[in-house]
Motif scaffolding. Sequence first.
Motif, PDB file in Angstrom:
ATOM      1  N   SER A  41      -1.924  -4.825  -1.007  1.00 63.01           N
ATOM      2  CA  SER A  41      -1.917  -5.421  -2.332  1.00 63.01           C
ATOM      3  C   SER A  41      -2.802  -4.602  -3.254  1.00 63.01           C
ATOM      4  O   SER A  41      -3.656  -3.845  -2.826  1.00 63.01           O
ATOM      5  CB  SER A  41      -2.391  -6.869  -2.270  1.00 63.01           C
ATOM      6  N   LYS A  42      -2.541  -4.740  -4.510  1.00 60.30           N
ATOM      7  CA  LYS A  42      -3.292  -4.017  -5.532  1.00 60.30           C
ATOM      8  C   LYS A  42      -4.067  -5.043  -6.314  1.00 60.30           C
ATOM      9  O   LYS A  42      -3.711  -6.208  -6.353  1.00 60.30           O
ATOM     10  CB  LYS A  42      -2.296  -3.348  -6.469  1.00 60.30           C
ATOM     11  N   SER A  43      -5.099  -4.568  -6.990  1.00 61.56           N
ATOM     12  CA  SER A  43      -5.792  -5.520  -7.830  1.00 61.56           C
ATOM     13  C   SER A  43      -5.728  -5.099  -9.285  1.00 61.56           C
ATOM     14  O   SER A  43      -5.588  -3.921  -9.618  1.00 61.56           O
ATOM     15  CB  SER A  43      -7.235  -5.693  -7.361  1.00 61.56           C
ATOM     16  N   CYS A  44      -5.797  -6.062 -10.111  1.00 59.19           N
ATOM     17  CA  CYS A  44      -5.764  -5.868 -11.551  1.00 59.19           C
ATOM     18  C   CYS A  44      -6.894  -4.938 -11.970  1.00 59.19           C
ATOM     19  O   CYS A  44      -8.034  -5.107 -11.546  1.00 59.19           O
ATOM     20  CB  CYS A  44      -5.906  -7.231 -12.212  1.00 59.19           C
ATOM     21  N   THR A  45      -6.564  -3.943 -12.780  1.00 62.43           N
ATOM     22  CA  THR A  45      -7.611  -2.986 -13.164  1.00 62.43           C
ATOM     23  C   THR A  45      -8.540  -3.578 -14.220  1.00 62.43           C
ATOM     24  O   THR A  45      -9.543  -2.977 -14.566  1.00 62.43           O
ATOM     25  CB  THR A  45      -6.990  -1.684 -13.691  1.00 62.43           C
TER      26      THR A  45
ATOM     27  N   MET B 229       7.294  -3.399 -13.307  1.00 60.32           N
ATOM     28  CA  MET B 229       6.526  -4.327 -12.499  1.00 60.32           C
ATOM     29  C   MET B 229       6.180  -3.676 -11.167  1.00 60.32           C
ATOM     30  O   MET B 229       6.972  -2.923 -10.615  1.00 60.32           O
ATOM     31  CB  MET B 229       7.344  -5.597 -12.201  1.00 60.32           C
ATOM     32  N   TRP B 230       5.010  -3.968 -10.688  1.00 57.55           N
ATOM     33  CA  TRP B 230       4.650  -3.524  -9.348  1.00 57.55           C
ATOM     34  C   TRP B 230       4.647  -4.735  -8.440  1.00 57.55           C
ATOM     35  O   TRP B 230       4.068  -5.764  -8.772  1.00 57.55           O
ATOM     36  CB  TRP B 230       3.275  -2.863  -9.356  1.00 57.55           C
ATOM     37  N   LYS B 231       5.344  -4.631  -7.300  1.00 57.38           N
ATOM     38  CA  LYS B 231       5.400  -5.762  -6.371  1.00 57.38           C
ATOM     39  C   LYS B 231       4.862  -5.370  -5.012  1.00 57.38           C
ATOM     40  O   LYS B 231       5.106  -4.269  -4.532  1.00 57.38           O
ATOM     41  CB  LYS B 231       6.847  -6.225  -6.197  1.00 57.38           C
TER      42      LYS B 231
ATOM     43  N   LYS C 176      -3.717   6.281 -19.065  1.00 54.81           N
ATOM     44  CA  LYS C 176      -3.692   6.079 -17.620  1.00 54.81           C
ATOM     45  C   LYS C 176      -2.870   4.841 -17.341  1.00 54.81           C
ATOM     46  O   LYS C 176      -2.843   3.920 -18.139  1.00 54.81           O
ATOM     47  CB  LYS C 176      -5.129   5.842 -17.127  1.00 54.81           C
ATOM     48  N   TRP C 177      -2.194   4.851 -16.196  1.00 59.43           N
ATOM     49  CA  TRP C 177      -1.438   3.658 -15.837  1.00 59.43           C
ATOM     50  C   TRP C 177      -2.368   2.621 -15.257  1.00 59.43           C
ATOM     51  O   TRP C 177      -3.097   2.897 -14.311  1.00 59.43           O
ATOM     52  CB  TRP C 177      -0.334   3.995 -14.848  1.00 59.43           C
ATOM     53  N   HIS C 178      -2.328   1.466 -15.839  1.00 59.36           N
ATOM     54  CA  HIS C 178      -3.104   0.344 -15.341  1.00 59.36           C
ATOM     55  C   HIS C 178      -2.175  -0.649 -14.676  1.00 59.36           C
ATOM     56  O   HIS C 178      -0.984  -0.643 -14.916  1.00 59.36           O
ATOM     57  CB  HIS C 178      -3.831  -0.352 -16.495  1.00 59.36           C
ATOM     58  N   PHE C 179      -2.760  -1.462 -13.833  1.00 62.91           N
ATOM     59  CA  PHE C 179      -2.014  -2.543 -13.215  1.00 62.91           C
ATOM     60  C   PHE C 179      -2.721  -3.829 -13.580  1.00 62.91           C
ATOM     61  O   PHE C 179      -3.871  -4.026 -13.202  1.00 62.91           O
ATOM     62  CB  PHE C 179      -1.956  -2.357 -11.700  1.00 62.91           C
ATOM     63  N   VAL C 180      -2.057  -4.666 -14.332  1.00 65.12           N
ATOM     64  CA  VAL C 180      -2.735  -5.861 -14.814  1.00 65.12           C
ATOM     65  C   VAL C 180      -1.989  -7.125 -14.403  1.00 65.12           C
ATOM     66  O   VAL C 180      -0.775  -7.112 -14.175  1.00 65.12           O
ATOM     67  CB  VAL C 180      -2.891  -5.828 -16.352  1.00 65.12           C
ATOM     68  N   CYS C 181      -2.719  -8.208 -14.320  1.00 63.45           N
ATOM     69  CA  CYS C 181      -2.129  -9.500 -14.008  1.00 63.45           C
ATOM     70  C   CYS C 181      -1.010  -9.790 -15.003  1.00 63.45           C
ATOM     71  O   CYS C 181      -1.175  -9.557 -16.201  1.00 63.45           O
ATOM     72  CB  CYS C 181      -3.169 -10.613 -14.152  1.00 63.45           C
TER      73      CYS C 181
ATOM     74  N   VAL D 162       1.713  -5.954 -13.619  1.00 64.30           N
ATOM     75  CA  VAL D 162       2.454  -5.230 -14.648  1.00 64.30           C
ATOM     76  C   VAL D 162       1.843  -3.842 -14.780  1.00 64.30           C
ATOM     77  O   VAL D 162       0.644  -3.688 -14.986  1.00 64.30           O
ATOM     78  CB  VAL D 162       2.374  -5.949 -16.008  1.00 64.30           C
ATOM     79  N   ARG D 163       2.699  -2.826 -14.635  1.00 68.07           N
ATOM     80  CA  ARG D 163       2.229  -1.450 -14.774  1.00 68.07           C
ATOM     81  C   ARG D 163       2.337  -1.087 -16.248  1.00 68.07           C
ATOM     82  O   ARG D 163       3.403  -1.179 -16.842  1.00 68.07           O
ATOM     83  CB  ARG D 163       3.113  -0.550 -13.925  1.00 68.07           C
TER      84      ARG D 163
END
Length: 106
Positions: free
Chosen positions: A2-6, A60-62, A25-30, A16-17
């Motif tokens: 799993s990834k965590s929200c940046t 989306m990142w899953k 930069k690509w972030h991954f957020v809730c 959400v990428r």
Amino acid sequence: MSKSCTLCSTSRPVLVRCQIDESQKWHFVCPGACWKKVSGGVEDAKGLEGEFPWYRYGGMWKDRSADGPVSAKKPRKVKERQKEEARARAGRDMGGDEDGVEDVDT
Ligand SMILES: [Zn+2]
């Protein structure tokens, strides 16, 4: 995996990428609160360019492992590798030298 929200470091199965700042930069957020904060809650931040000039939606990142039991089918990657290995074997059996094969029109 799993990834965590940046932004808030909460680990989530879906994120959400997106790009949210000038670093691009690509972030991954809730997908909930954090995403709304950086996008205004609008995919592509349409009409909100003034407020979120750097926002760019990247899909989306899953977390695949969170999908429960994986089906009995072989993952495509494995299948493709096996196909390739089979092809390589066939090539050897035929004594072919793939690198030297050329279509010569004579
Ligand atoms: Zn978050």
